[in-house]
Design a protein around this motif. Structure first.
Motif, short mmCIF file in Angstrom:
data_model
loop_
_atom_site.label_atom_id
_atom_site.label_comp_id
_atom_site.label_asym_id
_atom_site.label_seq_id
_atom_site.Cartn_x
_atom_site.Cartn_y
_atom_site.Cartn_z
N LEU A 52 0.83 -1.20 0.00
CA LEU A 52 0.00 0.00 0.00
C LEU A 52 0.87 1.26 0.00
O LEU A 52 0.58 2.22 -0.72
CB LEU A 52 -0.95 0.00 1.20
N VAL A 53 1.93 1.25 0.77
CA VAL A 53 2.85 2.40 0.79
C VAL A 53 3.49 2.59 -0.58
O VAL A 53 3.53 3.72 -1.10
CB VAL A 53 3.94 2.21 1.88
N VAL A 54 3.96 1.52 -1.18
CA VAL A 54 4.61 1.63 -2.50
C VAL A 54 3.62 2.16 -3.54
O VAL A 54 3.94 3.08 -4.31
CB VAL A 54 5.20 0.27 -2.93
N VAL A 55 2.43 1.62 -3.57
CA VAL A 55 1.43 2.06 -4.55
C VAL A 55 1.05 3.52 -4.31
O VAL A 55 0.96 4.32 -5.26
CB VAL A 55 0.18 1.16 -4.50
N ALA A 56 0.86 3.90 -3.06
CA ALA A 56 0.48 5.28 -2.76
C ALA A 56 1.58 6.26 -3.15
O ALA A 56 1.30 7.32 -3.72
CB ALA A 56 0.14 5.41 -1.28
N ILE A 57 2.82 5.92 -2.87
CA ILE A 57 3.93 6.81 -3.23
C ILE A 57 4.06 6.91 -4.74
O ILE A 57 4.27 8.00 -5.28
CB ILE A 57 5.24 6.35 -2.57
N MET A 58 3.92 5.80 -5.44
CA MET A 58 3.99 5.86 -6.91
C MET A 58 2.86 6.70 -7.47
O MET A 58 3.05 7.45 -8.44
CB MET A 58 3.99 4.44 -7.48
N LEU A 59 1.68 6.61 -6.88
CA LEU A 59 0.55 7.42 -7.32
C LEU A 59 0.81 8.90 -7.05
O LEU A 59 0.63 9.75 -7.93
CB LEU A 59 -0.74 6.98 -6.62
N ILE A 60 1.26 9.20 -5.86
CA ILE A 60 1.47 10.60 -5.48
C ILE A 60 2.61 11.22 -6.27
O ILE A 60 2.51 12.35 -6.76
CB ILE A 60 1.71 10.71 -3.96
N ARG A 61 3.72 10.49 -6.42
CA ARG A 61 4.87 11.04 -7.14
C ARG A 61 4.67 11.00 -8.65
O ARG A 61 4.95 11.96 -9.35
CB ARG A 61 6.14 10.26 -6.78
N GLY A 62 4.18 9.86 -9.14
CA GLY A 62 4.09 9.68 -10.59
C GLY A 62 2.90 10.36 -11.23
O GLY A 62 3.00 10.94 -12.30
N VAL A 63 1.73 10.31 -10.60
CA VAL A 63 0.52 10.85 -11.19
C VAL A 63 0.26 12.28 -10.73
O VAL A 63 0.00 13.17 -11.55
CB VAL A 63 -0.70 9.95 -10.87
N LEU A 64 0.36 12.51 -9.43
CA LEU A 64 0.07 13.84 -8.91
C LEU A 64 1.26 14.79 -8.95
O LEU A 64 1.09 16.00 -8.82
CB LEU A 64 -0.46 13.73 -7.47
N GLY A 65 2.46 14.24 -9.11
CA GLY A 65 3.65 15.07 -9.24
C GLY A 65 4.09 15.74 -7.95
O GLY A 65 4.78 16.76 -7.98
N ILE A 66 3.72 15.20 -6.82
CA ILE A 66 4.12 15.76 -5.53
C ILE A 66 5.40 15.06 -5.09
O ILE A 66 5.46 13.84 -5.00
CB ILE A 66 3.01 15.57 -4.48
N ALA A 67 6.43 15.85 -4.81
CA ALA A 67 7.72 15.29 -4.38
C ALA A 67 7.61 14.89 -2.91
O ALA A 67 7.64 15.71 -2.01
CB ALA A 67 8.83 16.31 -4.57
N ILE A 68 7.45 13.61 -2.70
CA ILE A 68 7.34 13.08 -1.34
C ILE A 68 8.49 12.12 -1.10
O ILE A 68 8.79 11.27 -1.92
CB ILE A 68 5.97 12.40 -1.14
N LEU A 69 9.18 12.30 0.00
CA LEU A 69 10.30 11.48 0.47
C LEU A 69 11.59 11.62 -0.34
O LEU A 69 12.60 11.09 0.07
CB LEU A 69 9.92 9.99 0.52
N SER A 70 11.59 12.27 -1.47
CA SER A 70 12.82 12.46 -2.25
C SER A 70 12.60 13.59 -3.24
O SER A 70 11.46 13.98 -3.50
CB SER A 70 13.20 11.17 -2.97
N PRO A 71 13.69 14.11 -3.83
CA PRO A 71 13.55 15.23 -4.77
C PRO A 71 12.73 14.85 -6.01
O PRO A 71 12.54 13.68 -6.32
CB PRO A 71 14.99 15.56 -5.16
N GLU A 72 12.29 15.85 -6.73
CA GLU A 72 11.42 15.64 -7.89
C GLU A 72 12.04 14.78 -8.99
O GLU A 72 11.35 14.03 -9.64
CB GLU A 72 11.00 16.99 -8.47
N GLY A 73 13.30 14.85 -9.21
CA GLY A 73 13.93 14.12 -10.30
C GLY A 73 14.18 12.65 -10.02
O GLY A 73 14.76 11.95 -10.83
N ALA A 74 13.71 12.14 -8.92
CA ALA A 74 14.00 10.76 -8.52
C ALA A 74 13.08 9.73 -9.16
O ALA A 74 13.24 8.55 -8.92
CB ALA A 74 13.95 10.64 -7.01
N GLY A 75 12.09 10.13 -9.94
CA GLY A 75 11.19 9.19 -10.59
C GLY A 75 9.97 8.88 -9.75
O GLY A 75 9.81 9.38 -8.64
N ALA A 76 9.10 8.03 -10.28
CA ALA A 76 7.84 7.72 -9.61
C ALA A 76 8.05 6.93 -8.33
O ALA A 76 7.33 7.12 -7.34
CB ALA A 76 6.91 6.95 -10.54
N TYR A 77 9.02 6.02 -8.31
CA TYR A 77 9.26 5.22 -7.10
C TYR A 77 9.97 6.04 -6.03
O TYR A 77 9.77 5.81 -4.84
CB TYR A 77 10.08 3.97 -7.45
#
Length: 180
Positions: free
Chosen positions: A59-84
């Motif tokens: 659930l954590v992995v899916v949520a982070i991929m959704l937030i970073r990859g789809v919503l474009g919010i930099a969570i837990l790492s800088p923006e250039g780090a990819g969806a994961y």
């Protein structure tokens, strides 16, 4: 009033007696007479706890991929780090799995020692989830990252609470009536 001609039951000599089969409540006990049946099926409890840990981590992995990859919010790492993201995503997922395993240990203690253990377990987990939701707002980060982290913590906390409450209910022996 009932018609005695239709009184078909154990008192009726024509009532079929199932010989050789135990009557309700007269079967062989599952445990020897001297040993009481265990209160908790520990194997079932921990199997459910491990399953909950896997679900929480995913659930954590899916949520982070959704937030970073789809919503474009930099969570837990800088923006250039990819969806994961980075290794911090893996650490977050492992922390969620560890939280589920610790909650399983708490549930086991409560099932063995407390009256109404599932009520206490639910309250403890919900209060810990509230702490996990509030915690990101005490850190220095962008507001959208704080909100996203709080949302993930809320989802994981509710996931662990609901799944382990069901597991705890299923792992109790002798609490349910036959047929239910």
């Amino acid at each position: 009033m009932t018609d005695p001609r239709y009184n078909y039951g154990p008192a009726d000599p024509q009532y079929p007696q199932h010989q050789g089969q135990p009557q309700y409540g007269q079967g062989q006990p599952q445990y020897p007479q001297g040993e009481p049946e265990p209160k908790v099926n520990v194997g079932k409890l921990w199997a459910g706890g491990i399953g909950t840990a896997v679900v929480a981590a995913l659930l954590v992995v899916v949520a982070i991929m959704l937030i970073r990859g789809v919503l474009g919010i930099a969570i837990l790492s800088p923006e250039g780090a990819g969806a994961y993201g980075t290794v911090s995503t893996t650490s977050y997922a492992l922390a969620a799995a560890a939280a589920a395993l610790m909650a399983t240990a708490l549930l086991m203690v409560l099932l063995l020692a407390m009256p109404s253990p599932l009520t206490f377990f639910t309250w403890i987990c919900l209060l810990l989830t509230a702490v996990a939701v509030i915690l990101p707002f005490t850190l220095v980060a962008d507001l959208d990252a704080k909100i996203a982290t709080a949302g993930i913590n809320l989802l994981v906390g509710l996931c662990i609470t609901t799944m382990l409450s069901s597991v705890g209910s299923a792992a109790q022996n002798g609490q349910r009536q036959a047929g239910y």
